[in-house]
Design a protein around this motif. Structure first.
Motif, mmCIF file in Angstrom:
data_model
loop_
_atom_site.group_PDB
_atom_site.id
_atom_site.type_symbol
_atom_site.label_atom_id
_atom_site.label_comp_id
_atom_site.label_asym_id
_atom_site.label_seq_id
_atom_site.Cartn_x
_atom_site.Cartn_y
_atom_site.Cartn_z
ATOM 1 N N TYR A 184 -6.941 -3.430 8.698
ATOM 2 C CA TYR A 184 -6.634 -3.247 7.277
ATOM 3 C C TYR A 184 -7.289 -1.988 6.721
ATOM 4 O O TYR A 184 -6.695 -1.278 5.911
ATOM 5 C CB TYR A 184 -7.060 -4.477 6.463
ATOM 6 N N VAL A 185 -8.495 -1.690 7.158
ATOM 7 C CA VAL A 185 -9.180 -0.462 6.718
ATOM 8 C C VAL A 185 -8.445 0.763 7.272
ATOM 9 O O VAL A 185 -8.254 1.752 6.563
ATOM 10 C CB VAL A 185 -10.663 -0.465 7.165
ATOM 11 N N ALA A 186 -8.029 0.698 8.522
ATOM 12 C CA ALA A 186 -7.276 1.811 9.121
ATOM 13 C C ALA A 186 -5.974 2.048 8.358
ATOM 14 O O ALA A 186 -5.600 3.200 8.092
ATOM 15 C CB ALA A 186 -6.995 1.529 10.593
ATOM 16 N N ILE A 187 -5.292 0.981 7.988
ATOM 17 C CA ILE A 187 -4.043 1.097 7.227
ATOM 18 C C ILE A 187 -4.317 1.736 5.872
ATOM 19 O O ILE A 187 -3.634 2.679 5.465
ATOM 20 C CB ILE A 187 -3.376 -0.282 7.055
ATOM 21 N N ASP A 188 -5.309 1.222 5.164
ATOM 22 C CA ASP A 188 -5.617 1.735 3.825
ATOM 23 C C ASP A 188 -5.963 3.218 3.858
ATOM 24 O O ASP A 188 -5.466 4.003 3.043
ATOM 25 C CB ASP A 188 -6.775 0.954 3.195
ATOM 26 N N ARG A 189 -6.795 3.608 4.803
ATOM 27 C CA ARG A 189 -7.218 5.015 4.883
ATOM 28 C C ARG A 189 -6.050 5.925 5.255
ATOM 29 O O ARG A 189 -5.861 6.990 4.662
ATOM 30 C CB ARG A 189 -8.351 5.166 5.885
ATOM 31 N N ALA A 190 -5.248 5.531 6.235
ATOM 32 C CA ALA A 190 -4.125 6.364 6.672
ATOM 33 C C ALA A 190 -3.082 6.500 5.568
ATOM 34 O O ALA A 190 -2.569 7.603 5.308
ATOM 35 C CB ALA A 190 -3.499 5.783 7.932
ATOM 36 N N VAL A 191 -2.772 5.407 4.891
ATOM 37 C CA VAL A 191 -1.766 5.447 3.824
ATOM 38 C C VAL A 191 -2.267 6.284 2.649
ATOM 39 O O VAL A 191 -1.510 7.076 2.084
ATOM 40 C CB VAL A 191 -1.389 4.015 3.387
ATOM 41 N N ASP A 192 -3.538 6.135 2.283
ATOM 42 C CA ASP A 192 -4.091 6.938 1.187
ATOM 43 C C ASP A 192 -4.038 8.425 1.515
ATOM 44 O O ASP A 192 -3.646 9.246 0.673
ATOM 45 C CB ASP A 192 -5.528 6.527 0.880
ATOM 46 N N ARG A 193 -4.432 8.794 2.729
ATOM 47 C CA ARG A 193 -4.400 10.204 3.129
ATOM 48 C C ARG A 193 -2.972 10.743 3.151
ATOM 49 O O ARG A 193 -2.712 11.875 2.744
ATOM 50 C CB ARG A 193 -5.066 10.381 4.486
ATOM 51 N N ALA A 194 -2.035 9.925 3.635
ATOM 52 C CA ALA A 194 -0.632 10.351 3.654
ATOM 53 C C ALA A 194 -0.123 10.565 2.232
ATOM 54 O O ALA A 194 0.596 11.537 1.966
ATOM 55 C CB ALA A 194 0.221 9.315 4.381
ATOM 56 N N GLY A 195 -0.489 9.685 1.314
ATOM 57 C CA GLY A 195 -0.068 9.828 -0.081
ATOM 58 C C GLY A 195 -0.612 11.091 -0.720
ATOM 59 O O GLY A 195 0.110 11.813 -1.424
ATOM 60 N N ARG A 196 -1.888 11.397 -0.483
ATOM 61 C CA ARG A 196 -2.487 12.612 -1.043
ATOM 62 C C ARG A 196 -1.857 13.861 -0.440
ATOM 63 O O ARG A 196 -1.576 14.843 -1.148
ATOM 64 C CB ARG A 196 -3.996 12.621 -0.814
ATOM 65 N N ARG A 243 0.840 -1.216 0.000
ATOM 66 C CA ARG A 243 0.000 0.000 0.000
ATOM 67 C C ARG A 243 0.869 1.256 0.000
ATOM 68 O O ARG A 243 0.557 2.231 -0.682
ATOM 69 C CB ARG A 243 -0.940 -0.004 1.203
ATOM 70 N N LEU A 244 1.944 1.254 0.786
ATOM 71 C CA LEU A 244 2.828 2.424 0.833
ATOM 72 C C LEU A 244 3.499 2.669 -0.513
ATOM 73 O O LEU A 244 3.554 3.800 -0.987
ATOM 74 C CB LEU A 244 3.893 2.248 1.911
ATOM 75 N N ARG A 245 4.002 1.627 -1.119
ATOM 76 C CA ARG A 245 4.680 1.790 -2.411
ATOM 77 C C ARG A 245 3.710 2.309 -3.474
ATOM 78 O O ARG A 245 4.076 3.134 -4.305
ATOM 79 C CB ARG A 245 5.324 0.489 -2.850
ATOM 80 N N PHE A 246 2.469 1.846 -3.430
ATOM 81 C CA PHE A 246 1.471 2.321 -4.387
ATOM 82 C C PHE A 246 1.108 3.785 -4.126
ATOM 83 O O PHE A 246 1.086 4.606 -5.045
ATOM 84 C CB PHE A 246 0.217 1.440 -4.317
ATOM 85 N N ALA A 247 0.837 4.129 -2.863
ATOM 86 C CA ALA A 247 0.383 5.479 -2.518
ATOM 87 C C ALA A 247 1.486 6.522 -2.687
ATOM 88 O O ALA A 247 1.211 7.682 -3.008
ATOM 89 C CB ALA A 247 -0.155 5.510 -1.093
ATOM 90 N N LEU A 248 2.729 6.131 -2.467
ATOM 91 C CA LEU A 248 3.840 7.090 -2.506
ATOM 92 C C LEU A 248 4.667 6.975 -3.780
ATOM 93 O O LEU A 248 5.743 7.562 -3.869
ATOM 94 C CB LEU A 248 4.737 6.894 -1.282
ATOM 95 N N ASP A 249 4.178 6.248 -4.761
ATOM 96 C CA ASP A 249 4.937 5.989 -5.984
ATOM 97 C C ASP A 249 5.358 7.273 -6.694
ATOM 98 O O ASP A 249 6.507 7.431 -7.083
ATOM 99 C CB ASP A 249 4.113 5.105 -6.926
ATOM 100 N N ARG A 250 4.431 8.214 -6.857
ATOM 101 C CA ARG A 250 4.739 9.445 -7.601
ATOM 102 C C ARG A 250 5.719 10.337 -6.856
ATOM 103 O O ARG A 250 6.410 11.141 -7.468
ATOM 104 C CB ARG A 250 3.467 10.240 -7.866
ATOM 105 N N THR A 251 5.752 10.247 -5.549
ATOM 106 C CA THR A 251 6.558 11.171 -4.747
ATOM 107 C C THR A 251 7.699 10.476 -4.013
ATOM 108 O O THR A 251 8.298 11.070 -3.128
ATOM 109 C CB THR A 251 5.654 11.873 -3.715
ATOM 110 N N HIS A 252 8.027 9.251 -4.379
ATOM 111 C CA HIS A 252 9.007 8.498 -3.604
ATOM 112 C C HIS A 252 10.406 9.126 -3.609
ATOM 113 O O HIS A 252 11.198 8.873 -2.709
ATOM 114 C CB HIS A 252 9.056 7.034 -4.053
ATOM 115 N N TYR A 253 10.712 9.975 -4.583
ATOM 116 C CA TYR A 253 12.019 10.640 -4.588
ATOM 117 C C TYR A 253 12.156 11.648 -3.450
ATOM 118 O O TYR A 253 13.255 11.974 -3.032
ATOM 119 C CB TYR A 253 12.254 11.369 -5.922
ATOM 120 N N HIS A 254 11.050 12.131 -2.941
ATOM 121 C CA HIS A 254 11.063 13.131 -1.874
ATOM 122 C C HIS A 254 11.004 12.501 -0.485
ATOM 123 O O HIS A 254 11.134 13.206 0.506
ATOM 124 C CB HIS A 254 9.869 14.084 -2.036
#
Length: 131
Positions: A78-90, A23-34
């Motif tokens: 799992y829902v808590a993880i998905d929601r937190a990771v998605d919000r962090a990515g955005r 989930r982290l790699r997917f959510a942070l893919d565009r910004t992983h250089y930062h």
């Protein structure tokens, strides 16, 4: 990108660890250089009593900016993880975009905008002056 995962109050299964990393790699893919480091803290607030008490806290350390910290509490971990990771990515994507926009706004850009504004004003003046 360094990923640190801690679980408090229960054992971290390999499947749960894999889910978080995916989930982290997917959510942070565009910004992983930062991203320098991602810390994920999982906890069961009420223990075995149940209820909406599974907490996921995600902290993303960025190079040259304040950390992004997001927390979510749900009955399903799992829902808590998905929601937190998605919000962090955005949130991280917004911050990176703001940094990019701020870096591109330079004095040269301002002068160019002022010249364009003056040219438009001159055209407007000429248009008004013509019968």
């Amino acid at each position: 990108m360094q990923i640190l995962i801690q679980a408090r109050g229960f054992d971290l299964s390999p499947g749960l660890r894999e889910h978080i990393e995916r989930r982290l790699r997917f959510a942070l893919d565009r910004t992983h250089y930062h991203v320098r480091r991602v810390s994920v803290g999982l906890s069961d607030l009420n223990g075995p009593r149940g209820g909406e008490d599974k907490c996921c806290r995600v902290q993303v350390a960025m190079a040259g900016a304040a950390d992004v910290v997001v927390q979510d509490i749900e009955s399903d971990l799992y829902v808590a993880i998905d929601r937190a990771v998605d919000r962090a990515g955005r949130t991280l994507a917004r911050r990176v975009a703001q940094q990019r926009d701020h870096r591109h706004a330079s004095p040269r850009d301002t002068r160019g905008a002022q010249a364009a504004t003056a040219a438009v004003a001159a055209d407007a003046t000429l248009t008004v002056a013509m019968p």
